[in-house]
Design an enzyme around this catalytic site. Structure first.
Site, PDB file in Angstrom:
ATOM      1  N   LYS A 131       3.214 -15.173   1.848  1.00  0.00           N
ATOM      2  CA  LYS A 131       3.551 -16.021   0.696  1.00  0.00           C
ATOM      3  C   LYS A 131       5.061 -16.208   0.679  1.00  0.00           C
ATOM      4  O   LYS A 131       5.754 -15.752  -0.241  1.00  0.00           O
ATOM      5  CB  LYS A 131       3.043 -15.368  -0.603  1.00  0.00           C
ATOM      6  CG  LYS A 131       1.541 -15.469  -0.799  1.00  0.00           C
ATOM      7  CD  LYS A 131       1.071 -16.853  -1.256  1.00  0.00           C
ATOM      8  CE  LYS A 131       1.451 -17.098  -2.709  1.00  0.00           C
ATOM      9  NZ  LYS A 131       1.091 -18.487  -3.115  1.00  0.00           N
ATOM     10  N   ASP A 163      -2.758 -17.992   0.405  1.00  0.00           N
ATOM     11  CA  ASP A 163      -3.784 -18.597  -0.464  1.00  0.00           C
ATOM     12  C   ASP A 163      -4.418 -19.805   0.217  1.00  0.00           C
ATOM     13  O   ASP A 163      -5.642 -19.975   0.201  1.00  0.00           O
ATOM     14  CB  ASP A 163      -3.193 -18.972  -1.839  1.00  0.00           C
ATOM     15  CG  ASP A 163      -1.955 -19.847  -1.762  1.00  0.00           C
ATOM     16  OD1 ASP A 163      -1.366 -19.970  -0.661  1.00  0.00           O
ATOM     17  OD2 ASP A 163      -1.564 -20.423  -2.797  1.00  0.00           O
ATOM     18  N   TYR A 171       0.822  -1.217   0.000  1.00  0.00           N
ATOM     19  CA  TYR A 171       0.000   0.000   0.000  1.00  0.00           C
ATOM     20  C   TYR A 171       0.855   1.265   0.000  1.00  0.00           C
ATOM     21  O   TYR A 171       0.403   2.320  -0.446  1.00  0.00           O
ATOM     22  CB  TYR A 171      -0.913   0.030   1.230  1.00  0.00           C
ATOM     23  CG  TYR A 171      -2.246  -0.638   1.040  1.00  0.00           C
ATOM     24  CD1 TYR A 171      -2.329  -1.973   0.677  1.00  0.00           C
ATOM     25  CD2 TYR A 171      -3.432   0.058   1.233  1.00  0.00           C
ATOM     26  CE1 TYR A 171      -3.556  -2.594   0.518  1.00  0.00           C
ATOM     27  CE2 TYR A 171      -4.665  -0.552   1.077  1.00  0.00           C
ATOM     28  CZ  TYR A 171      -4.719  -1.878   0.719  1.00  0.00           C
ATOM     29  OH  TYR A 171      -5.932  -2.491   0.560  1.00  0.00           O
ATOM     30  N   ASP A 229      -6.348  -7.170   3.757  1.00  0.00           N
ATOM     31  CA  ASP A 229      -7.502  -6.543   3.097  1.00  0.00           C
ATOM     32  C   ASP A 229      -8.400  -7.625   2.497  1.00  0.00           C
ATOM     33  O   ASP A 229      -9.610  -7.630   2.695  1.00  0.00           O
ATOM     34  CB  ASP A 229      -6.987  -5.587   2.009  1.00  0.00           C
ATOM     35  CG  ASP A 229      -8.119  -4.833   1.333  1.00  0.00           C
ATOM     36  OD1 ASP A 229      -9.040  -4.390   2.039  1.00  0.00           O
ATOM     37  OD2 ASP A 229      -8.073  -4.713   0.093  1.00  0.00           O
ATOM     38  N   ASP A 247     -12.198  -9.296   4.198  1.00  0.00           N
ATOM     39  CA  ASP A 247     -13.498  -9.271   3.498  1.00  0.00           C
ATOM     40  C   ASP A 247     -14.080 -10.678   3.430  1.00  0.00           C
ATOM     41  O   ASP A 247     -15.279 -10.889   3.615  1.00  0.00           O
ATOM     42  CB  ASP A 247     -13.352  -8.729   2.070  1.00  0.00           C
ATOM     43  CG  ASP A 247     -13.665  -7.235   1.984  1.00  0.00           C
ATOM     44  OD1 ASP A 247     -13.503  -6.549   3.015  1.00  0.00           O
ATOM     45  OD2 ASP A 247     -14.063  -6.769   0.903  1.00  0.00           O
TER      46      ASP A 247
HETATM   47  C1  IPM Z   1     -10.489  -1.460   3.750  1.00  0.00           C
HETATM   48  C2  IPM Z   1     -10.744  -0.803   2.431  1.00  0.00           C
HETATM   49  C3  IPM Z   1      -9.624   0.173   2.139  1.00  0.00           C
HETATM   50  C4  IPM Z   1      -8.338  -0.617   1.986  1.00  0.00           C
HETATM   51  C5  IPM Z   1      -9.848   1.120   0.941  1.00  0.00           C
HETATM   52  C6  IPM Z   1     -11.150   1.877   1.082  1.00  0.00           C
HETATM   53  C7  IPM Z   1      -8.695   2.070   0.778  1.00  0.00           C
HETATM   54  O1  IPM Z   1     -10.898  -1.768   1.438  1.00  0.00           O
HETATM   55  O2  IPM Z   1     -10.367  -0.742   4.763  1.00  0.00           O
HETATM   56  O3  IPM Z   1     -10.453  -2.688   3.806  1.00  0.00           O
HETATM   57  O4  IPM Z   1      -8.035  -1.127   0.894  1.00  0.00           O
HETATM   58  O5  IPM Z   1      -7.619  -0.735   2.972  1.00  0.00           O
HETATM   59 MG    MG Z   2     -10.946  -3.769   2.168  1.00  0.00          MG
END
Ligand code: IPM
Ligand code: MG
Length: 369
Positions: free
Chosen positions: A193, A226, A142, A250, A254
Site C-alpha cells: 500500500k 486492495d 506481526y 496472510d 486465504d
Molecule cells: C497463517 C495463520 C497464522 C498467521 C496464525 C495461525 C498465527 O493465519 O499461517 O496464515 O496469521 O500467520
Molecule cells: Mg492466515
C-alpha cells in the site's frame, strides 16, 4: 550418510488426524522408494501448553533448529481463547517462524481439474489456475516494535502495532520470489500500500531495485494490495508469482486458497537461509487451521498436509520427481471422485474419512510404480 531428519509437530484440532495420514505417506516413500527419514515427534500450540504451560518449549525449539525439516499440523482452538496473549497456541508457531528465520513463505494456489466446480467462482475463471504467493513471514506488523496495549491520556487505552521493514528484509524475500518465477511463468507482481504507507513505498522501491540489478529478465509489476485482492477474484490467472508482506500475505493467501475450492487442499513451505548442509531451514504446514468444529471425527481432509510433505520433498530433499509422483497421486484420487466431506458438491454422495483418503493416496502411489 545419515537419513535426513524430520520433526513432526501435529499440534491441535485436526492436526494430529491429518498428520497420521502424512506418516503413512512418509512410510510409503521409505518402503517403496528407498527414501528413509529419521522421524521424531513433539508438541506445539495448545497441546504443548497443556503439557508444559508454554505453546513451544525450549527443548522443542532446539529440536526444530536441529532437524532438516519441520512438518506442522495446526495450532489453536476455543479451549485456549482465554489464555494470556503471550502463551496462546499461535505464539508457538510464530516463535518457530521467527527463531528459524523463515522469511519466505510459499503458498501455492492450484486448482485441480476435478475440483474446478467447487470454487465459489465460475469454472473458467479458476480451471487450470496455478499461482504462487510468496509471503514475507518474519517481520512487518506481526513482529514490529513498539507493540502492546497501553493506557492513553484520557483514561482509555491504546493498542499499538508497528509495520516495519528494512531494505534487507525486503530484498531477501524479493529474491526468493524472482528465483521461483524463473522456474515458473517468469512473472512477479509485488503488492503493498505505497499510496498510504511509507513502508509500502520502501517495499516497492526495494523490490524494483532487486529486479533492476539482479533479475531484469523477469517481468515485474506492482499493485496496491486492495486492488490485488480485487484482481485475485476477478481474473486470478493473470498472476504467476505474487510477493507481498506478512499481513497482506496472510489475507491474500486465504483469498487465493478459496479460489481453488477448499482450504483443505492448500500446502505451504516456509523457508529460511541455507544450513551448513546446504538445505534451507524449513517448516511445512497446511494453510488451513485446526478446525476445532470437526476435530476428532475423521472428517478432515488430509490433502493440504500431504501436499505440504510433497513440498518438503521438493524444497528440502531435492526430490522433485518424487514430489511430482505424490502430487499426481492426489490428482488421480480426486479424478476418481474420492472426496472428504469438505469436497462434497451440491449433488451429494458419500464422503470418505480422513484415513480412507490417506489410504486412497497410498494406493494411487502404489499404482504409480
Ligand atoms: C497463517 C495463520 C497464522 C498467521 C496464525 C495461525 C498465527 O493465519 O499461517 O496464515 O496469521 O500467520
Ligand atoms: Mg492466515
Amino acid at each position: 550418510m545419515a537419513n535426513p531428519s524430520i520433526l513432526i509437530l501435529p499440534g491441535d484440532g485436526i492436526g494430529p488426524e491429518v498428520m497420521a495420514e502424512v506418516r503413512k505417506i512418509i512410510a510409503w516413500f521409505g518402503d517403496k522408494r528407498g527414501l528413509k527419514f529419521n522421524v521424531s515427534e513433539d508438541l506445539v500450540g495448545g497441546a504443548a501448553y497443556d503439557a508444559h504451560g508454554a505453546p513451544l518449549s525450549d527443548e522443542t525449539m532446539a529440536k526444530a533448529q536441529a532437524v532438516d525439516a519441520v512438518l506442522l499440523g495446526a495450532v489453536g482452538g476455543p479451549k485456549y481463547d482465554k489464555l494470556d496473549f503471550s502463551v496462546k497456541p499461535e505464539r508457538g508457531l510464530l516463535r518457530l517462524r521467527k527463531e528459524m528465520d523463515l522469511f519466505s513463505n510459499l503458498r501455492p494456489a492450484q486448482c485441480f481439474d476435478a475440483l474446478a466446480d467447487f470454487s465459489s467462482l465460475k469454472k473458467d475463471i479458476v480451471a487450470g489456475l496455478d499461482i504462487m504467493i510468496v509471503r514475507e513471514l518474519t517481520s512487518g506488523v506481526y513482529f514490529g516494535e513498539p507493540r502492546g496495549i497501553f493506557p492513553d491520556n484520557e483514561g482509555g487505552r491504546v493498542g499499538i502495532n508497528t509495520q516495519r521493514y528494512t531494505t534487507e528484509e525486503i530484498r531477501r524475500v524479493a529474491r526468493s520470489a524472482f528465483e521461483l518465477a524463473k522456474r515458473r511463468g517468469n512473472k512477479v507482481c509485488s503488492m503493498e500500500k505505497a499510496n498510504v504507507m511509507e513502508s509500502g513505498i520502501l517495499w516497492r522501491e526495494e523490490v524494483q531495485w532487486v529486479h533492476d540489478n539482479e533479475y531484469p529478465e523477469v517481468e515485474l509489476s506492482h499493485m496496491y494490495a486492495d486492488a490485488g485482492a480485487m484482481q485475485l477474484v476477478r481474473w486470478p490467472k493473470q498472476f504467476d508469482v505474487i510477493v507481498t508482506d506478512n499481513l497482506f500475505g496472510d489475507l491474500l493467501s486465504d483469498c487465493a486458497a478459496m479460489l481453488t475450492g477448499s482450504l483443505g487442499m492448500l500446502p505451504s513451505a516456509s523457508l529460511g537461509a541455507p544450513m551448513a548442509n546446504g538445505r534451507p531451514k524449513a517448516l511445512y504446514e497446511p494453510v488451513h487451521g485446526s478446525a476445532p468444529d470437526i476435530a476428532g471425527q475423521g472428517k478432515a481432509n488430509p490433502i493440504a498436509c500431504i501436499l505440504s510433505f510433497a513440498m518438503a520433498l521438493r524444497y528440502s530433499f531435492d526430490q522433485g520427481a518424487e514430489a511430482d509422483r505424490l502430487e499426481k497421486a492426489v490428482e488421480a484420487v480426486l479424478a476418481d471422485g474420492v472426496r472428504t466431506a469438505d469436497l462434497m458438491g451440491p449433488e451429494g454422495g458419500t464422503p470418505v474419512s480422513t484415513g480412507e483418503m490417506g489410504d486412497a493416496i497410498v494406493a494411487a502411489l502404489c499404482a504409480s510404480l
